[in-house]
Design a protein around this motif. Structure first.
Motif, PDB file in Angstrom:
ATOM      1  N   LEU A 117       1.061  -1.165   0.259  1.00  0.00           N
ATOM      2  CA  LEU A 117       0.184   0.523   0.262  1.00  0.00           C
ATOM      3  C   LEU A 117       0.899   1.341  -0.292  1.00  0.00           C
ATOM      4  O   LEU A 117       0.751   2.397  -0.479  1.00  0.00           O
ATOM      5  N   ALA A 118       2.095   0.927   1.029  1.00  0.00           N
ATOM      6  CA  ALA A 118       2.551   2.759   1.271  1.00  0.00           C
ATOM      7  C   ALA A 118       3.409   2.821  -0.399  1.00  0.00           C
ATOM      8  O   ALA A 118       3.847   4.002  -0.945  1.00  0.00           O
ATOM      9  N   LEU A 119       3.655   1.731  -0.881  1.00  0.00           N
ATOM     10  CA  LEU A 119       4.328   2.456  -2.479  1.00  0.00           C
ATOM     11  C   LEU A 119       4.178   2.089  -3.468  1.00  0.00           C
ATOM     12  O   LEU A 119       4.441   2.673  -4.214  1.00  0.00           O
ATOM     13  N   SER A 120       3.261   1.342  -3.288  1.00  0.00           N
ATOM     14  CA  SER A 120       1.893   2.144  -4.481  1.00  0.00           C
ATOM     15  C   SER A 120       1.710   3.480  -4.815  1.00  0.00           C
ATOM     16  O   SER A 120       0.958   4.290  -5.443  1.00  0.00           O
ATOM     17  N   ARG A 121       1.481   4.248  -3.172  1.00  0.00           N
ATOM     18  CA  ARG A 121       1.385   5.762  -3.455  1.00  0.00           C
ATOM     19  C   ARG A 121       2.585   5.495  -3.191  1.00  0.00           C
ATOM     20  O   ARG A 121       2.280   7.946  -2.779  1.00  0.00           O
ATOM     21  N   ASP A 122       3.704   5.824  -2.757  1.00  0.00           N
ATOM     22  CA  ASP A 122       4.980   5.860  -2.552  1.00  0.00           C
ATOM     23  C   ASP A 122       5.539   7.211  -1.791  1.00  0.00           C
ATOM     24  O   ASP A 122       5.643   8.190  -1.342  1.00  0.00           O
ATOM     25  N   LEU A 123       5.044   6.842  -0.357  1.00  0.00           N
ATOM     26  CA  LEU A 123       4.832   6.921   1.035  1.00  0.00           C
ATOM     27  C   LEU A 123       5.567   7.680   0.954  1.00  0.00           C
ATOM     28  O   LEU A 123       6.548   8.429   1.588  1.00  0.00           O
ATOM     29  N   PRO A 124       7.338   6.945   0.841  1.00  0.00           N
ATOM     30  CA  PRO A 124       8.682   7.274   1.152  1.00  0.00           C
ATOM     31  C   PRO A 124       8.873   8.700   0.876  1.00  0.00           C
ATOM     32  O   PRO A 124       9.354   9.671   1.264  1.00  0.00           O
ATOM     33  N   ALA A 125       8.499   9.086  -0.852  1.00  0.00           N
ATOM     34  CA  ALA A 125       8.024   9.917  -1.200  1.00  0.00           C
ATOM     35  C   ALA A 125       7.420  11.214  -0.391  1.00  0.00           C
ATOM     36  O   ALA A 125       8.144  12.465  -0.118  1.00  0.00           O
ATOM     37  N   MET A 126       6.481  10.705   0.017  1.00  0.00           N
ATOM     38  CA  MET A 126       5.419  11.494   0.479  1.00  0.00           C
ATOM     39  C   MET A 126       5.756  12.273   1.880  1.00  0.00           C
ATOM     40  O   MET A 126       5.739  13.151   2.799  1.00  0.00           O
ATOM     41  N   VAL A 127       6.725  11.242   2.662  1.00  0.00           N
ATOM     42  CA  VAL A 127       7.196  11.483   4.091  1.00  0.00           C
ATOM     43  C   VAL A 127       7.973  12.682   3.922  1.00  0.00           C
ATOM     44  O   VAL A 127       8.281  13.974   4.892  1.00  0.00           O
ATOM     45  N   ARG A 128       8.476  12.432   2.769  1.00  0.00           N
ATOM     46  CA  ARG A 128       9.842  13.202   2.728  1.00  0.00           C
ATOM     47  C   ARG A 128       9.583  14.816   2.736  1.00  0.00           C
ATOM     48  O   ARG A 128      10.069  15.450   2.690  1.00  0.00           O
ATOM     49  N   ALA A 129       9.058  15.389   1.434  1.00  0.00           N
ATOM     50  CA  ALA A 129       7.721  15.466   1.714  1.00  0.00           C
ATOM     51  C   ALA A 129       6.909  17.148   2.217  1.00  0.00           C
ATOM     52  O   ALA A 129       6.954  18.210   3.014  1.00  0.00           O
ATOM     53  N   GLN A 130       7.029  15.251   2.828  1.00  0.00           N
ATOM     54  CA  GLN A 130       6.147  16.995   4.330  1.00  0.00           C
ATOM     55  C   GLN A 130       7.291  17.140   5.306  1.00  0.00           C
ATOM     56  O   GLN A 130       6.830  17.778   5.751  1.00  0.00           O
TER      57      GLN A 130
END
Length: 318
Positions: A117-130
């Motif tokens: 779920l996290a990878l398909s939503r690119d969560l690592p990049a979103m956390v970095r953006a946050q």
């Protein structure tokens, strides 16, 4: 002569009445805080239970006692994996080794879905953006309809397939050979490169053996491709870790979720830490309160069998 059980004080306190009900003559030798266990008590131990609460903080002390228990007959571990040489050493001594196979399968499979779920939503990049305070809008990828190859058909693989199917994914079972009755298509482990090329997601849930070490090679990783995802919840040694980091950095692999690495702990300067679109967890995907409860119940059920004179279940030979 009655049995003497070596266990932690935490397990003993929680299950003292249950133990007395199962085996009224059972004596306990407890690992209590930092207190030493006397040589006389160590020599009396016939059963040892490595419970979930001992990991990881008290593992070294616990095994230090168990390995010196010369009268030990039966050792039950909360872990499903028994590839460490320490387990082999017990078996070579003639100790019966049993494990809690399946106790950690539910939380590990849920962690796999968390990765996906996290990878398909690119969560690592979103956390970095946050962290930067950036509002980065992006479109997500759905898991429904994606193909998923589940490499390894033990309790973890079975639960991964069940959850993937519930998410609308299309599972393929990867094992040495079909045995009949599997709920999804089966493909042989020898075809892993072509399987990786044919699927959107590859989940590795194999035990570590001489045959499986390094089975997820650079060739397999490249076959998964720039749009594919790799998840490893087996052992770090199953995967060519340098090739994994390189493929992520170069964009030849879409993303990865890894709960296991080599070595462990993963050194802070390892390239995998800084690779894009990777989620790394510290080998704790199955470390929940529920896992401990299930493992304890498996040990207690086996203790009942021993008292009744029945064969133990989940006997393993690493």
């Amino acid at each position: 002569m009655s049995d003497v059980l070596f266990c932690t004080d935490v397990f003993a306190e929680e299950h003292r009445d249950r133990l007395a009900s199962i085996a009224p003559d059972l004596e306990l030798v407890e690992l209590v805080a930092d207190e030493p266990v006397s040589p006389e008590d160590i020599e009396r131990i016939t059963i040892a239970f490595f419970s979930h609460d001992a990991w990881p903080e008290r593992a070294e002390r616990w095994f230090g006692v168990a390995t010196r228990a010369g009268a030990l007959e039966w050792f039950h571990t909360m872990s499903a994996g028994v590839d460490s040489p320490v387990f082999t050493s017990f078996v070579e001594r003639g100790v019966v080794l049993t494990n809690s196979s399946g106790a950690s399968a539910p939380p590990i499979a849920r962690t796999v879905m968390m990765y996906l779920l996290a990878l398909s939503r690119d969560l690592p990049a979103m956390v970095r953006a946050q962290d930067r305070g950036d509002w980065e809008w992006r479109r997500w990828i759905e898991l429904e309809g994606r193909s998923i190859a589940i490499v390894g058909w033990g309790p973890i693989g079975v639960e991964c397939a069940r959850l993937a199917d519930a998410f609308g994914m299309e599972p393929t079972i990867v094992r040495r050979a079909a045995r009949g009755g599997e709920p999804h298509p089966v493909r042989p482990l020898d075809d892993l490169v072509s399987i990786a090329a044919d699927h959107d997601v590859v989940v590795v849930a194999l035990p570590l053996t001489d045959e499986t070490e390094g089975i997820v090679s650079a060739e397999v990783i490249d076959a998964i491709g720039a749009d594919g995802l790799l998840v490893n919840v087996g052992r770090g040694e199953l995967v060519d870790q340098a090739a994994l980091a390189s493929a992520l950095v170069d964009g030849r692999l879409g993303g990865a979720g890894v709960d296991v690495t080599t070595p462990e702990p993963l050194p802070s300067d390892d390239p995998l830490w800084s690779a894009p679109n990777v989620i790394i967890t510290p080998h704790n995907s199955g470390s929940t309160d529920g896992t401990g409860r299930r493992s304890n119940e498996m040990f207690l059920a086996n203790l009942e069998r021993r008292v009744a004179g029945d064969d133990l279940v989940d006997v393993v030979r690493p």
